[in-house]
Write a protein that holds these residues in place. Structure first.
Motif, PDB file in Angstrom:
ATOM      1  N   GLN A  26       0.909  -1.024  -0.209  1.00 53.38           N
ATOM      2  CA  GLN A  26      -0.280   0.122  -0.068  1.00 53.38           C
ATOM      3  C   GLN A  26       1.094   1.251   0.352  1.00 53.38           C
ATOM      4  OE1 GLN A  26      -0.637  -2.195   2.674  1.00 53.38           O
ATOM      5  NE2 GLN A  26      -2.030  -3.380   1.169  1.00 53.38           N
ATOM      6  N   ASP A  68      -4.507   6.167   3.719  1.00 52.67           N
ATOM      7  CA  ASP A  68      -5.068   5.059   2.978  1.00 52.67           C
ATOM      8  C   ASP A  68      -6.446   5.957   2.416  1.00 52.67           C
ATOM      9  OD1 ASP A  68      -6.337   2.877   2.119  1.00 52.67           O
ATOM     10  OD2 ASP A  68      -4.775   1.378   3.362  1.00 52.67           O
ATOM     11  N   LYS A  70      -9.037   4.246   1.370  1.00 53.21           N
ATOM     12  CA  LYS A  70      -9.677   3.001   0.994  1.00 53.21           C
ATOM     13  C   LYS A  70      -9.976   2.540   2.300  1.00 53.21           C
ATOM     14  CE  LYS A  70      -7.462   0.965  -3.259  1.00 53.21           C
ATOM     15  NZ  LYS A  70      -7.305  -0.077  -3.876  1.00 53.21           N
ATOM     16  N   THR A  71      -9.339   2.551   3.355  1.00 52.62           N
ATOM     17  CA  THR A  71      -9.662   2.654   4.424  1.00 52.62           C
ATOM     18  C   THR A  71      -9.905   4.158   4.946  1.00 52.62           C
ATOM     19  OG1 THR A  71      -7.225   2.647   5.070  1.00 52.62           O
ATOM     20  CG2 THR A  71      -8.890   0.759   4.914  1.00 52.62           C
ATOM     21  N   ASP A 253     -13.881   9.528  -4.795  1.00 52.26           N
ATOM     22  CA  ASP A 253     -13.797   8.559  -5.725  1.00 52.26           C
ATOM     23  C   ASP A 253     -12.766   9.064  -7.104  1.00 52.26           C
ATOM     24  OD1 ASP A 253     -15.361   7.415  -4.681  1.00 52.26           O
ATOM     25  OD2 ASP A 253     -16.974   8.169  -4.506  1.00 52.26           O
ATOM     26  N   ILE A 256      -9.074   7.857  -6.482  1.00 52.98           N
ATOM     27  CA  ILE A 256      -8.720   6.817  -6.667  1.00 52.98           C
ATOM     28  C   ILE A 256      -8.996   6.065  -7.535  1.00 52.98           C
ATOM     29  CG2 ILE A 256     -10.155   4.505  -5.414  1.00 52.98           C
ATOM     30  CD1 ILE A 256     -10.597   5.584  -3.077  1.00 52.98           C
ATOM     31  N   ARG A 260      -5.561   3.489  -9.933  1.00 50.82           N
ATOM     32  CA  ARG A 260      -5.899   2.145 -11.069  1.00 50.82           C
ATOM     33  C   ARG A 260      -5.181   1.626 -12.245  1.00 50.82           C
ATOM     34  NH1 ARG A 260     -12.503   2.294  -8.646  1.00 50.82           N
ATOM     35  NH2 ARG A 260     -12.187   1.441  -7.151  1.00 50.82           N
TER      36      ARG A 260
END
Length: 261
Positions: A26, A68, A70-71, A253, A256, A260
């Motif tokens: 990560q 982080d 995502k969390t 959103d 992120i 990817r």
């Protein structure tokens, strides 16, 4: 020493403590577990004048990719505004605590140094960087202000005009500019980061302990006086506000998705 699989590995040696962020997959993104571990070590160091140095580093190809997303580095908190405000300022308190411990602090960095990771390093006394380091403060691009007292910290270390540039443009900053600005004090060739960091550690440990400790206290006090640290009193409110805005959620959103493959 903590288990090797821990998200942050803490190693106590004779004269120093090492904190190694240990989430290489990560890019060592910060989370609540890392925060509580760092806070616990700093609480211990307040009462450990026998330890002279604290060294923070990151496992793998990057020092730290920031919070982080995502969390999130903030666990969801229910309750009154004052309760949520207190929980939102947890990382800010860690940086303030880092500024007040008696130990000299060193951040040893490679690869990406982003957001909260950059602020964690900025709160240290010395910064050693590899030639591949890329710093970025992306908060405004995410739709949130630069909090954690980050802008005053950056202004203290590199001056307000440059801090304004880095924060407002959210651009990438490379090793040559980090050295020229004074943000970093040592530059390491590829694969030499450990050696250059060790050289700095040896230089500091060669200084008599009392003189080093008193100078650390003096420079920390000068930094608090000149950095506008007191201006961060509203950062928790700004952060809490931003996290509840639809604009922030939509922006994160989109951000992120750009990360990817």
């Amino acid at each position: 020493m903590m288990p090797e699989h821990a998200e942050i590995v803490v190693t106590y040696e004779a004269d120093l403590v090492r904190l190694k962020l240990n989430r290489p997959k990560q890019l060592n993104a910060l989370n609540e577990n890392i925060r509580t571990t760092i806070a616990s070590v700093l609480n211990d160091l307040i009462e450990r004048p026998d330890i002279r140095l604290l060294v923070i580093s990151g496992e793998g190809k990057s020092f730290c990719s920031g919070a982080d997303l995502k969390t999130t580095s903030y666990p969801k908190v229910e309750g009154s505004w004052s309760t949520r405000r207190n929980r939102t300022s947890t990382w800010q308190r860690v940086l303030e605590q880092l500024d007040r411990i008696p130990q000299v602090t060193i951040a040893s960095m490679q690869g990406h140094v982003v957001g909260g990771g950059a602020l964690l390093a900025t709160a240290c006394d010395f910064r050693v960087i590899s030639q591949d380091v890329v710093l970025r403060i992306p908060e405004l691009a995410l739709g949130i202000p630069n909090v954690w007292n980050g802008t005053p910290l950056l202004a203290r270390e590199v001056g307000l005009p440059r801090a304004r540039d880095w924060v407002m443009t959210t651009r990438k900053v490379f090793a040559d500019e980090l050295m020229q600005s004074g943000w970093a004090q040592r530059l390491a060739a590829p694969n030499a980061l450990t050696d250059i960091t060790t050289e700095l550690i040896d230089e500091l440990l060669a200084v008599p302990p009392a003189a080093l400790a008193m100078t650390r206290s003096m420079t920390s006090a000068l930094g608090r006086a000149n950095s506008g640290m007191q201006l961060g009193w509203a950062d928790a409110d700004l952060q809490q506000w931003a996290l509840t805005e639809e604009e922030y959620k939509e922006t994160v959103d989109r951000y992120i998705k750009t990360l990817r493959p």
